[in-house]
Write a protein that holds these residues in place. Structure first.
Motif, PDB file in Angstrom:
ATOM      1  N   THR A  37     138.394  80.734  78.639  1.00 49.74           N
ATOM      2  CA  THR A  37     139.377  81.406  77.458  1.00 49.74           C
ATOM      3  C   THR A  37     140.302  80.612  76.689  1.00 49.74           C
ATOM      4  O   THR A  37     141.082  80.180  77.392  1.00 49.74           O
ATOM      5  CB  THR A  37     139.794  82.801  78.015  1.00 49.74           C
ATOM      6  OG1 THR A  37     138.643  83.570  78.407  1.00 49.74           O
ATOM      7  CG2 THR A  37     140.318  83.578  76.729  1.00 49.74           C
ATOM      8  N   MET A  38     140.079  80.566  75.471  1.00 50.27           N
ATOM      9  CA  MET A  38     141.461  79.865  74.657  1.00 50.27           C
ATOM     10  C   MET A  38     142.320  80.720  74.283  1.00 50.27           C
ATOM     11  O   MET A  38     142.094  81.823  73.833  1.00 50.27           O
ATOM     12  CB  MET A  38     140.571  79.218  73.537  1.00 50.27           C
ATOM     13  CG  MET A  38     141.815  78.253  72.286  1.00 50.27           C
ATOM     14  SD  MET A  38     140.971  77.761  70.988  1.00 50.27           S
ATOM     15  CE  MET A  38     140.736  79.255  70.301  1.00 50.27           C
ATOM     16  N   VAL A  39     143.387  80.478  74.605  1.00 54.73           N
ATOM     17  CA  VAL A  39     144.499  81.290  74.089  1.00 54.73           C
ATOM     18  C   VAL A  39     145.465  80.467  73.439  1.00 54.73           C
ATOM     19  O   VAL A  39     146.283  79.461  74.028  1.00 54.73           O
ATOM     20  CB  VAL A  39     145.294  81.718  75.489  1.00 54.73           C
ATOM     21  CG1 VAL A  39     146.225  82.828  75.264  1.00 54.73           C
ATOM     22  CG2 VAL A  39     144.337  82.375  76.723  1.00 54.73           C
ATOM     23  N   ASN A  40     145.579  80.735  72.239  1.00 54.21           N
ATOM     24  CA  ASN A  40     146.563  79.793  71.489  1.00 54.21           C
ATOM     25  C   ASN A  40     147.787  80.490  70.768  1.00 54.21           C
ATOM     26  O   ASN A  40     148.259  81.605  71.339  1.00 54.21           O
ATOM     27  CB  ASN A  40     145.576  79.435  70.144  1.00 54.21           C
ATOM     28  CG  ASN A  40     145.184  80.407  69.106  1.00 54.21           C
ATOM     29  OD1 ASN A  40     145.568  81.390  69.183  1.00 54.21           O
ATOM     30  ND2 ASN A  40     144.374  79.964  68.305  1.00 54.21           N
ATOM     31  N   ASN A  41     148.309  79.973  69.676  1.00 52.64           N
ATOM     32  CA  ASN A  41     149.676  80.395  69.103  1.00 52.64           C
ATOM     33  C   ASN A  41     149.676  81.804  68.933  1.00 52.64           C
ATOM     34  O   ASN A  41     150.690  82.510  68.675  1.00 52.64           O
ATOM     35  CB  ASN A  41     150.233  79.590  68.008  1.00 52.64           C
ATOM     36  CG  ASN A  41     149.185  79.845  66.890  1.00 52.64           C
ATOM     37  OD1 ASN A  41     149.233  80.864  65.913  1.00 52.64           O
ATOM     38  ND2 ASN A  41     148.086  79.005  66.548  1.00 52.64           N
ATOM     39  N   TRP A  42     148.466  82.357  68.572  1.00 55.17           N
ATOM     40  CA  TRP A  42     148.543  83.956  67.997  1.00 55.17           C
ATOM     41  C   TRP A  42     149.313  84.675  69.428  1.00 55.17           C
ATOM     42  O   TRP A  42     149.800  85.720  69.224  1.00 55.17           O
ATOM     43  CB  TRP A  42     147.103  84.428  68.013  1.00 55.17           C
ATOM     44  CG  TRP A  42     146.533  84.355  66.651  1.00 55.17           C
ATOM     45  CD1 TRP A  42     146.228  83.159  66.104  1.00 55.17           C
ATOM     46  CD2 TRP A  42     145.992  85.219  65.693  1.00 55.17           C
ATOM     47  NE1 TRP A  42     145.861  83.316  64.989  1.00 55.17           N
ATOM     48  CE2 TRP A  42     145.496  84.422  64.562  1.00 55.17           C
ATOM     49  CE3 TRP A  42     145.730  86.488  65.841  1.00 55.17           C
ATOM     50  CZ2 TRP A  42     144.957  85.080  63.640  1.00 55.17           C
ATOM     51  CZ3 TRP A  42     145.305  87.401  64.849  1.00 55.17           C
ATOM     52  CH2 TRP A  42     145.115  86.442  63.673  1.00 55.17           C
ATOM     53  N   ASN A  43     148.800  84.419  70.803  1.00 55.63           N
ATOM     54  CA  ASN A  43     149.391  85.015  71.767  1.00 55.63           C
ATOM     55  C   ASN A  43     150.968  85.253  71.685  1.00 55.63           C
ATOM     56  O   ASN A  43     151.495  86.479  71.764  1.00 55.63           O
ATOM     57  CB  ASN A  43     148.893  84.421  73.064  1.00 55.63           C
ATOM     58  CG  ASN A  43     149.456  85.302  74.254  1.00 55.63           C
ATOM     59  OD1 ASN A  43     150.512  85.090  74.833  1.00 55.63           O
ATOM     60  ND2 ASN A  43     148.585  86.110  74.922  1.00 55.63           N
ATOM     61  N   PRO A  44     151.728  84.362  71.849  1.00 53.08           N
ATOM     62  CA  PRO A  44     153.223  84.361  71.867  1.00 53.08           C
ATOM     63  C   PRO A  44     153.636  84.733  70.557  1.00 53.08           C
ATOM     64  O   PRO A  44     154.617  85.871  70.337  1.00 53.08           O
ATOM     65  CB  PRO A  44     153.618  83.150  72.125  1.00 53.08           C
ATOM     66  CG  PRO A  44     152.888  82.076  71.678  1.00 53.08           C
ATOM     67  CD  PRO A  44     151.486  82.869  71.946  1.00 53.08           C
ATOM     68  N   VAL A  73     151.566  87.319  77.518  1.00 51.39           N
ATOM     69  CA  VAL A  73     152.399  86.174  77.436  1.00 51.39           C
ATOM     70  C   VAL A  73     152.223  85.100  78.662  1.00 51.39           C
ATOM     71  O   VAL A  73     151.961  83.768  78.311  1.00 51.39           O
ATOM     72  CB  VAL A  73     153.767  86.170  77.025  1.00 51.39           C
ATOM     73  CG1 VAL A  73     154.363  84.731  77.151  1.00 51.39           C
ATOM     74  CG2 VAL A  73     153.831  86.698  75.781  1.00 51.39           C
ATOM     75  N   ASP A  74     151.948  85.549  79.925  1.00 53.70           N
ATOM     76  CA  ASP A  74     151.643  84.751  81.458  1.00 53.70           C
ATOM     77  C   ASP A  74     150.363  83.990  80.794  1.00 53.70           C
ATOM     78  O   ASP A  74     150.061  83.125  81.131  1.00 53.70           O
ATOM     79  CB  ASP A  74     151.500  85.740  82.242  1.00 53.70           C
ATOM     80  CG  ASP A  74     152.820  85.557  83.207  1.00 53.70           C
ATOM     81  OD1 ASP A  74     153.508  84.713  83.029  1.00 53.70           O
ATOM     82  OD2 ASP A  74     153.099  86.518  83.954  1.00 53.70           O
ATOM     83  N   HIS A 129     154.935  78.049  66.299  1.00 57.35           N
ATOM     84  CA  HIS A 129     154.143  79.372  66.342  1.00 57.35           C
ATOM     85  C   HIS A 129     153.577  79.333  67.717  1.00 57.35           C
ATOM     86  O   HIS A 129     152.690  80.431  67.830  1.00 57.35           O
ATOM     87  CB  HIS A 129     153.636  79.905  65.132  1.00 57.35           C
ATOM     88  CG  HIS A 129     154.399  80.299  63.859  1.00 57.35           C
ATOM     89  ND1 HIS A 129     154.308  79.670  62.923  1.00 57.35           N
ATOM     90  CD2 HIS A 129     155.140  81.476  63.869  1.00 57.35           C
ATOM     91  CE1 HIS A 129     155.250  80.237  62.083  1.00 57.35           C
ATOM     92  NE2 HIS A 129     155.654  81.339  62.506  1.00 57.35           N
ATOM     93  N   ALA A 130     153.640  78.485  68.357  1.00 59.50           N
ATOM     94  CA  ALA A 130     153.100  78.332  69.806  1.00 59.50           C
ATOM     95  C   ALA A 130     154.304  78.467  70.632  1.00 59.50           C
ATOM     96  O   ALA A 130     154.834  79.224  71.246  1.00 59.50           O
ATOM     97  CB  ALA A 130     151.938  77.038  69.963  1.00 59.50           C
TER      98      ALA A 130
END
Length: 642
Positions: free
Chosen positions: A229-236, A267-268, A289-290
């Motif tokens: 799974t890609m987790v990018n700047n949207w998350n934080p 966020v983890d 934004h990351a």
């Protein structure tokens, strides 16, 4: 940390190395009961002045007060723009995002400037226009961008559905801005009409607070993230906005604790995804934004829990911060791979505060450098991000005490992300990457490189144009800027690289003692390239130029190889085997074997505004066309000052 010791060589096998190290730093720091016990309630964590504390606001705004008021005055007669239904639908029809985003963004900018002016002045002069902006926002069916709605709506359509509230980047940003507006100005609104603040509070509940707790299917939450799974700047970014809204609006301890803990779990996932070396695979222009938004989130969480949740001492957090200072080339240029722009990335106030939190003098000096170079006049204003604006004001007096400076390390090596930077005494700066072709904001660019001379671009990564529907769709790699044949890479047997997680580098080596970076890029190509191995080696000579050697073995010969170079200066074919490029006040020579290659120069006009902001009107593609193919061969390219 990043800089390795002399003679140490990192070697990575062809096994696919993923991120997702299950650190769970936040959850290990505090559980739900810890959060419940440590939360600072009733917004007492806020350190900024009360609205009516005029002396406090005068001290906080300082020399920026007049400019804040001036920008508000410019918006006092602003004509609020209606975002029409057809503006949303246009995304489906033509792929245009801007027709919806432009009026929406204009409204949000006007509203934020009005709020800043009212906080700075405190005379009620801007209240009516703020009310108009707030009311208009409440009347909108959604705060989500048209480009993002199809991914969330069960219908897959781009017209906002008021019965299906979701949270994207802009809905979160506006939610945070409006939550701060409600916190500071609700009493002033009530003097006009109590319905205003009541309506705003209800909309924030319905659009931000409830959806976040009721839904787990927003992809950026990443609750079910796996190693793929890609987790990018949207998350934080989104989690910071949600946390802001909850801390400003919710005063039930149990509900607030559950929401705060839920954001920590999410966020983890972003921190787990990020490599320990801290590199931002999205590039410097996304860093703010990351990692930058992660910092905002962590700082807010620290303040709201009396320091109970504080992970600023973790090495990965510092590494993520220092990526922005280490990726600066000079004269405004940064290392830009993938969608990142070649200019900009991170504001001085944000970088300073992050550096202060992780005890990085490098970051603080870099922040001071950016402030002196770019930010003095506009330093305080972070647009609709009111938290950063208030924090910029709060940290200004500390920032200006720091002596400016930029990182000038000879070597920076990110062994997991596979980024390599080198600079030498002759004035060259070099950067190259390995990685894989499914990174966040990916381009097919395994093995590509940048070369600057005297802080001027010579061989470049073009970046990305204006976002359209095509940019983040199945058509992404039909866009020329995403393709490997418009990067500094070979077309092997006439074939470019392929997108996908399995298309990647192998056998990565970095030897600091020899200023040597090498990797095998053969697995970044499809089977029809018929390549057994393609080892690309970069050597930056201590007092000279750059040498590139491509050693390859093909399984069979189908089409002629072609080695491409993207350049900002126009390549001049001086003579067979010599190309001249003018940069940094000098002539740079590219030397190649004219018996192996025929050179051609392609002029590429830039009509896209986003690309032109970095490169101007034109870039060039230098094509070295193989005269014949061999099953086993060697190409050598030398770059030096004439």
């Amino acid at each position: 940390m990043h800089k390795i010791q002399i003679l140490l060589i990192f070697l990575f096998s062809s096994i696919f190395v993923t991120a997702h190290e299950y650190r769970n730093l936040l959850q290990n720091e505090a559980g739900l009961s810890d959060i419940k016990n440590s939360l600072v309630m009733d917004q007492e964590w806020i350190s900024y002045p009360d609205y009516y504390d005029r002396a406090g606001w005068d001290a906080l705004t300082g020399s920026f007060k007049d400019d804040m008021i001036k920008k508000g005055e410019e918006a006092i007669d602003y004509e609020w723009k209606v975002v029409k239904a057809t503006d949303y639908i246009e995304y489906e029809r033509s792929g245009s995002r801007d027709i919806m985003q432009d009026p929406f963004g204009s409204n949000n900018t006007a509203l934020s400037n009005l709020v800043y002016a009212e906080l700075a002045e405190g005379k009620g002069r801007f209240i009516d226009q703020i009310i108009n902006g707030v009311w208009l926002s409440c009347e909108m069916s959604s705060w989500v961008l048209s480009a993002h709605l199809p991914s969330y709506h069960s219908s897959g359509r781009s017209l906002a559905d008021p019965d299906e509230q979701v949270i994207d980047l802009t809905a979160g940003d506006l939610g945070s801005l409006l939550s701060w507006t409600w916190y500071y100005l609700k009493d002033e609104f009530d003097k006009v009409n109590p319905v205003i603040a009541k309506r705003l509070r209800r909309e924030l509940q319905n659009r931000i607070l409830d959806p976040y707790m009721e839904r787990s299917d927003f992809w950026w939450q990443a609750f079910d993230a796996t190693p793929e799974t890609m987790v990018n700047n949207w998350n934080p970014w989104c989690n910071f906005n949600v946390l802001s809204c909850y801390l400003l609006l919710e005063n039930d301890r149990n509900k607030l604790a559950e929401a705060v803990h839920r954001t920590m779990v999410s966020v983890d996932k972003f921190i787990n995804y990020t490599n320990s070396d801290g590199a931002c695979e999205e590039g410097p222009s996304y860093w703010g934004h990351a990692a930058g938004k992660m910092y905002d989130y962590l700082q807010l969480l620290n303040d709201a829990t009396r320091g109970k949740v504080n992970i600023f001492d973790k090495p990965i957090i510092k590494n993520m911060g220092e990526y922005i200072s280490k990726s600066y080339i000079g004269n405004g240029w940064v290392v830009n791979f993938a969608d990142a722009s070649a200019r900009g990335g991170g504001s001085s106030g944000l970088i300073y505060r992050y550096g202060e939190a992780v005890n990085s003098l490098e970051m603080k000096k870099f922040a001071s450098y950016l402030y002196e170079r770019n930010d003095k006049m506009t330093y305080y204003n972070s647009g609709r991000d009111i938290y950063r604006t208030l924090e910029n004001l709060n940290s200004h007096n500390d920032l200006i005490k720091i002596k400016p400076g930029i990182s000038q390390e000879s070597f920076v090596w990110y062994p997991e992300t596979e980024f390599c930077y080198m600079r030498n005494e002759a004035g060259f700066f070099f950067a190259a990457k390995g990685g894989y072709n499914a990174e966040s904001h990916n381009h097919n660019d395994v093995g590509s490189f940048l070369l600057y001379y005297n802080q001027s671009p010579v061989f470049i990564d073009i970046g990305v144009g204006t976002y359209t529907r095509q940019t983040f769709s199945s058509e992404r790699y039909s866009i020329w800027t995403m393709q490997s044949n418009y990067h500094n890479l070979p077309m092997i047997n006439g074939k470019p690289q392929k997108n996908g997680a399995s298309y990647r580098s192998k056998n990565i080596r970095f030897d600091e003692s020899e200023s040597r970076f090498s990797l095998d890029i053969s697995e970044a190509y499809q089977k029809d390239a018929e390549v057994d191995s393609w080892e690309r080696t970069f050597i930056l000579q201590p007092k000279g130029g750059l040498i590139i050697e491509d050693n390859f073995r093909l399984k069979e010969i189908n089409e002629l190889n072609q080695v491409n170079f993207m350049t900002l200066p126009k390549p001049e074919i001086s003579s067979p085997g010599t190309i001249i490029l003018k940069a940094g006040g000098q002539e740079i020579q590219l030397l190649y074997n004219s018996r192996q290659f025929q050179a051609e120069v392609e002029t590429i006009p830039l009509t896209d505004a986003r690309l032109s902001r970095s490169w101007g009107d034109t870039v060039y593609r230098l094509k070295l066309l193989a005269r014949e193919n061999e099953l086993k061969g060697n190409y050598k390219f030398s770059f030096k000052v004439q």
